[in-house]
Design an enzyme around this catalytic site. Structure first.
Site, PDB file in Angstrom:
ATOM      1  N   PHE A 164       0.596  -0.744   0.078  1.00 31.26           N
ATOM      2  CA  PHE A 164       0.259  -0.605   0.043  1.00 31.26           C
ATOM      3  C   PHE A 164       0.695   1.465  -0.103  1.00 31.26           C
ATOM      4  CE2 PHE A 164      -1.856  -3.687   1.947  1.00 31.26           C
ATOM      5  CZ  PHE A 164      -2.683  -3.425   1.969  1.00 31.26           C
ATOM      6  N   ASP A 201       1.483  -1.724  -4.590  1.00 31.44           N
ATOM      7  CA  ASP A 201       0.039  -0.691  -4.729  1.00 31.44           C
ATOM      8  C   ASP A 201      -0.430  -1.496  -6.167  1.00 31.44           C
ATOM      9  OD1 ASP A 201      -0.492   1.664  -3.524  1.00 31.44           O
ATOM     10  OD2 ASP A 201      -1.481   1.863  -5.461  1.00 31.44           O
ATOM     11  N   ASP A 232       0.439   0.376   4.823  1.00 38.70           N
ATOM     12  CA  ASP A 232      -0.242   1.655   5.171  1.00 38.70           C
ATOM     13  C   ASP A 232      -1.294   1.946   4.281  1.00 38.70           C
ATOM     14  OD1 ASP A 232      -0.875   4.210   5.926  1.00 38.70           O
ATOM     15  OD2 ASP A 232       0.322   5.049   4.913  1.00 38.70           O
ATOM     16  N   CYS A 271      -5.743   4.042   9.131  1.00 42.65           N
ATOM     17  CA  CYS A 271      -6.122   5.806   8.801  1.00 42.65           C
ATOM     18  C   CYS A 271      -7.504   6.715   9.057  1.00 42.65           C
ATOM     19  CB  CYS A 271      -5.658   6.412   7.698  1.00 42.65           C
ATOM     20  SG  CYS A 271      -6.273   5.599   6.047  1.00 42.65           S
TER      21      CYS A 271
HETATM   22  N1  SAH Z   1       1.886   5.061   2.695  1.00 42.78           N
HETATM   23  C1  SAH Z   1       1.819   6.005   1.345  1.00 42.78           C
HETATM   24  C2  SAH Z   1       0.494   6.039   1.663  1.00 42.78           C
HETATM   25  C3  SAH Z   1      -1.256   4.433   1.190  1.00 42.78           C
HETATM   26  S1  SAH Z   1      -2.593   5.149   0.560  1.00 42.78           S
HETATM   27  C4  SAH Z   1       1.625   7.047   1.507  1.00 42.78           C
HETATM   28  O1  SAH Z   1       2.566   7.463   2.608  1.00 42.78           O
HETATM   29  O2  SAH Z   1       2.164   7.850   0.847  1.00 42.78           O
HETATM   30  C5  SAH Z   1      -3.056   3.682   0.561  1.00 42.78           C
HETATM   31  C6  SAH Z   1      -2.633   2.552  -0.814  1.00 42.78           C
HETATM   32  O3  SAH Z   1      -3.040   1.870  -0.859  1.00 42.78           O
HETATM   33  C7  SAH Z   1      -3.090   3.669  -1.723  1.00 42.78           C
HETATM   34  O4  SAH Z   1      -1.983   3.918  -2.839  1.00 42.78           O
HETATM   35  C8  SAH Z   1      -4.104   2.530  -2.557  1.00 42.78           C
HETATM   36  O5  SAH Z   1      -3.677   2.670  -4.685  1.00 42.78           O
HETATM   37  C9  SAH Z   1      -3.583   1.278  -1.619  1.00 42.78           C
HETATM   38  N2  SAH Z   1      -4.093   0.126  -2.272  1.00 42.78           N
HETATM   39  C10 SAH Z   1      -5.227  -0.622  -1.847  1.00 42.78           C
HETATM   40  N3  SAH Z   1      -5.834  -1.301  -1.872  1.00 42.78           N
HETATM   41  C11 SAH Z   1      -5.157  -2.321  -2.473  1.00 42.78           C
HETATM   42  C12 SAH Z   1      -4.255  -3.651  -2.242  1.00 42.78           C
HETATM   43  N4  SAH Z   1      -5.385  -4.668  -2.464  1.00 42.78           N
HETATM   44  N5  SAH Z   1      -3.419  -3.609  -2.462  1.00 42.78           N
HETATM   45  C13 SAH Z   1      -2.440  -3.129  -2.626  1.00 42.78           C
HETATM   46  N6  SAH Z   1      -2.161  -2.254  -3.152  1.00 42.78           N
HETATM   47  C14 SAH Z   1      -3.537  -1.746  -2.809  1.00 42.78           C
END
Ligand code: SAH
Length: 390
Positions: free
Chosen positions: A223, A245, A294, A334
């Site tokens: 993520f 991601d 995250d 979050c």
């Molecule tokens: N750590 C990042 C924020 C993450 S936001 C920072 O600090 O900038 C959450 C992210 O999870 C998003 O980019 C979204 O595309 C991703 N996401 C959502 N579901 C997901 C999944 N099943 N597998 C991988 N990524 C996922």
């Protein structure tokens, strides 16, 4: 003066300082009051309570701006409030990037302004504040002389207020692909197509918290969005970093961010569903020194909170299984729907199921430019935990 009157028998929440007044707490409203107007709120026996914006279409009928009966809500008022928010951020040490205004936590309900050095992104998420957009733009122009102001009102929650979703320039057009500096590193930010306002400023302190545990480590991040934690990990001396991601455009930008900082040899990103990949890698017996998670909120409503609990439990369990004994799990949540205590319980359950013992390294929350106001539980939303997994 337009007036709304509170019912006699309601919880003391509003009187005690909370800015929201729900539909069922209001007895009468001046018939001349239009949606979006600023009205004066009085108690059942006519005593002044505050002034705030009214919207008959929203379950939150009134959002209070001030408890001062003498305050005049006009263009100058918003300019003063935004200037006050900026001096608070400066007091806390912010210079370039920060959340300049965090809605209710700054006394300007449903207004979000993120400052990316000379560029500003705004969200007006209630009708009452949407009306003041020109005043807010004028205030930003006056206080900061910005290079650009962009609106990211492409947010479904606006529909609860009878507002449409929209985005675009609030200043002369400019290049919405910008670069910012954080903790001495550079990051591409796409103000137009990025998630939310383009960048998650709330994790900026937490990104520094991984500094020591990633040294010489093999790191897996999931993520990752545009790879901020992972680029930090490589910068802090990780041997190798792999980030995952589900969004291909986020992965593309994450790889660009690694390259921008000269770290592409040790830090790379791939498009993948973290749930599937972490599960199969766990079965294959893969392992890492540090796993960072995250995930998104998983739910937006209290009714489906179980979905979020299940999601957090599942992903943390899978993440923990991939951590080598003595390694670290870095994990966040979050959503304000999961209170800190519940989040820690979820991690505890995950550890139990993974049959791993965990030792807390640090527990943190959002950075101070997203103020937590005591008595307004939903202002504390970010949970950030590092544990050693034994
Ligand atoms: N750590 C990042 C924020 C993450 S936001 C920072 O600090 O900038 C959450 C992210 O999870 C998003 O980019 C979204 O595309 C991703 N996401 C959502 N579901 C997901 C999944 N099943 N597998 C991988 N990524 C996922």
């Amino acid at each position: 003066m337009l007036t709304a009157k509170l019912r006699r028998k309601i919880s003391p929440r509003v009187i005690n300082g909370h800015p929201w007044v729900f539909a069922n707490e209001i007895d009468t409203v001046d018939s001349a009051a239009q949606d979006g107007d600023v009205v004066t709120l009085v108690s059942h026996d006519g005593r002044f309570v505050g002034q705030g914006y009214y919207n008959s279409q929203s379950q939150i009928r009134l959002r209070l701006l001030t408890r001062d009966s003498k305050a005049v809500i006009n263009e100058e008022y918003f300019q003063d409030q935004i200037a006050r928010c900026w001096s608070y951020r400066k007091q806390l040490g912010y210079t370039e990037n920060c959340r300049l205004v965090f809605g209710e936590a700054d006394g300007i309900p449903q207004l979000i302004i993120d400052k990316f050095n000379d560029h500003f992104v705004i969200q007006t998420l209630a009708l009452g504040i949407d009306r003041w957009k020109p005043a807010i733009v004028a205030a930003l122009e006056k206080i900061f002389q910005p290079k650009g102001i962009y609106e990211r009102n492409d947010v479904p929650v606006r529909e609860l207020e009878g507002l449409s979703q929209q985005k675009g320039f609030l200043s002369a057009p400019f290049d919405t692909s910008i670069k910012i500096q954080e903790n001495g590193l550079s990051f591409h930010v796409d103000l137009d197509k990025g998630q939310k306002t383009g960048y998650f400023l709330d994790q900026q302190d937490n990104r520094r918290a991984i500094q020591h545990i990633v040294r010489d480590a093999e790191v897996l991040g999931a993520f990752t969005y545009t790879g901020t934690f992972e680029v930090h990990a490589a910068h802090y001396g990780a041997r190798s970093v792999l980030g995952l991601d589900i969004s291909a455009s986020a992965v593309e930008m994450a790889n660009a961010n690694a390259a921008l900082n000269g770290l592409a040899d040790r830090c790379r990103f791939e498009t993948a569903n973290a749930f599937d990949v972490l599960k199969s890698w766990g079965k294959e017996g893969k392992s890492y020194d540090v796993v960072m998670l995250d995930p998104p909120a998983f739910t937006k409503s209290r009714e489906t909170i179980q979905k979020a609990i299940t999601g957090y439990k599942e992903i943390n369990l899978r993440g923990m299984k991939l951590v080598r004994p003595g390694g670290f799990l870095v994990t966040s949540s979050c959503t304000n729907l999961i209170q800190p205590e519940l989040f820690l319980q979820i991690i505890e359950m995950a550890a139990k199921d993974a049959r791993r013992k965990i030792r807390q390294v640090t527990y943190q929350t959002q950075s101070a430019d997203h103020p937590i106001v005591w008595g307004q539980e939903n202002t504390q939303y970010l949970k950030f935990l590092i544990v050693q997994v034994q």
